[in-house]
Design an enzyme around this catalytic site. Sequence first.
Site, PDB file in Angstrom:
ATOM      1  N   LYS A 120       0.842  -1.202   0.000  1.00  0.00           N
ATOM      2  CA  LYS A 120       0.000   0.000   0.000  1.00  0.00           C
ATOM      3  C   LYS A 120       0.875   1.248   0.000  1.00  0.00           C
ATOM      4  O   LYS A 120       0.607   2.211  -0.717  1.00  0.00           O
ATOM      5  CB  LYS A 120      -0.927  -0.012   1.227  1.00  0.00           C
ATOM      6  CG  LYS A 120      -2.093  -0.966   1.069  1.00  0.00           C
ATOM      7  CD  LYS A 120      -2.787  -1.259   2.389  1.00  0.00           C
ATOM      8  CE  LYS A 120      -3.849  -2.351   2.172  1.00  0.00           C
ATOM      9  NZ  LYS A 120      -4.338  -2.938   3.425  1.00  0.00           N
ATOM     10  N   GLN A 145      -5.265  -1.769   9.411  1.00  0.00           N
ATOM     11  CA  GLN A 145      -5.166  -3.113   8.833  1.00  0.00           C
ATOM     12  C   GLN A 145      -5.817  -4.142   9.760  1.00  0.00           C
ATOM     13  O   GLN A 145      -5.532  -4.185  10.961  1.00  0.00           O
ATOM     14  CB  GLN A 145      -3.682  -3.445   8.598  1.00  0.00           C
ATOM     15  CG  GLN A 145      -3.425  -4.753   7.895  1.00  0.00           C
ATOM     16  CD  GLN A 145      -3.865  -4.770   6.426  1.00  0.00           C
ATOM     17  OE1 GLN A 145      -3.823  -3.750   5.739  1.00  0.00           O
ATOM     18  NE2 GLN A 145      -4.305  -5.912   5.957  1.00  0.00           N
ATOM     19  N   ASP A 171     -11.551   2.493   3.669  1.00  0.00           N
ATOM     20  CA  ASP A 171     -11.947   1.078   3.621  1.00  0.00           C
ATOM     21  C   ASP A 171     -13.460   0.924   3.477  1.00  0.00           C
ATOM     22  O   ASP A 171     -13.944  -0.165   3.176  1.00  0.00           O
ATOM     23  CB  ASP A 171     -11.549   0.382   4.934  1.00  0.00           C
ATOM     24  CG  ASP A 171     -10.278  -0.439   4.822  1.00  0.00           C
ATOM     25  OD1 ASP A 171      -9.990  -0.947   3.728  1.00  0.00           O
ATOM     26  OD2 ASP A 171      -9.586  -0.566   5.847  1.00  0.00           O
TER      27      ASP A 171
HETATM   28  N1  GUN Z   1      -7.125  -7.021   5.769  1.00  0.00           N
HETATM   29  C1  GUN Z   1      -7.317  -7.729   4.629  1.00  0.00           C
HETATM   30  N2  GUN Z   1      -7.927  -6.968   3.715  1.00  0.00           N
HETATM   31  C2  GUN Z   1      -8.125  -5.760   4.269  1.00  0.00           C
HETATM   32  C3  GUN Z   1      -8.691  -4.534   3.801  1.00  0.00           C
HETATM   33  O1  GUN Z   1      -9.166  -4.399   2.674  1.00  0.00           O
HETATM   34  N3  GUN Z   1      -8.683  -3.513   4.690  1.00  0.00           N
HETATM   35  C4  GUN Z   1      -8.177  -3.631   5.936  1.00  0.00           C
HETATM   36  N4  GUN Z   1      -8.228  -2.580   6.726  1.00  0.00           N
HETATM   37  N5  GUN Z   1      -7.653  -4.742   6.400  1.00  0.00           N
HETATM   38  C5  GUN Z   1      -7.619  -5.796   5.567  1.00  0.00           C
END
Ligand code: GUN
Length: 296
Positions: free
Chosen positions: A54, A98, A121
């Site tokens: 990211k 996350q 998100d």
């Molecule tokens: N863990 C796995 N996929 C995601 C996601 O799209 N967002 C977040 N915050 N955590 C994740």
Amino acid sequence: MGATIIDGKAFAAGLREKVGALVPAFVEATGRIPGLAVVLVGEDPASEIYVRSKDRAATAAGMASFEYWRPAETSEQGLIELVEELNADDNVDGILVQLPLPDHIDDKAVIAAIDPAKDVDGFHVVNAGRLAVGEDALVPCTPLGCLMLLKDRLGDLAGLEAVVVGRSNIVGKPMAQLLLGENCTVTLAHSRTRDLADVVRRADIVVAAVGRPEMIRGDWLKDGAVVIDVGINRLEAQPGEKRGKLVGDVAFAEADHVRAITPVPGGVGPMTIAVLLRNTLVAAHARAGLVPPEGL
Ligand code: GUN
């Protein structure tokens, strides 16, 4: 003949490029760079890989990336205080905490602390609610990426039978809302659905998000269906393999008769980060009182 393979990796690269090309106009208009903050608690190896990707993708798109690595012992209150600092920081347009979080931290409480305007998100109940009633919302990245792939392949989705398998808050539920918003006839199936194979056989569109390796068999898929496989499952290593093979929720090798299908890996996976950048740019525009660019 055979199924067309939907190249999510290429589509995602195109989307990241499109977002990157729009950043300079935002900087010009506002005098600041769009910023994404990613918070990681603990040391989950898969999460560490995601967070690094990211960071790299945001930087490559010309955005500011802020990473916050916190130890597994971080308290829920401590994490909420960090989120509140990020809410108040004008250089931060998007906040992503996350998941999964360590067991002693309640995901819901942390997500509830995120300013919905920065919730890239799309997990906050305000965004989930807006999506459900058809208002402008920040939408979870993975299902929005799936919808982009479907519209790219099929154009108008109105009237199509869509079956979503899996009812998670992160994928299944928002996916069903998005497809409903496109005027599909939507069935949200799950582990307790009776005669799942027959339900899936009706579908023009199948979105599989159950997290069970190759659960959806080829003979569940009707000729001409478009299949989006969100599953990423690692099989046990076979003799001679260092790591087990990655497979989706759909038995890909049995799906030659469908119209199009996403592979695993290289299908939906790469879309998530590209959509995260898109959501960050959209959030940045909204926060600055600007109309988000067309076609994102
Ligand atoms: N863990 C796995 N996929 C995601 C996601 O799209 N967002 C977040 N915050 N955590 C994740």
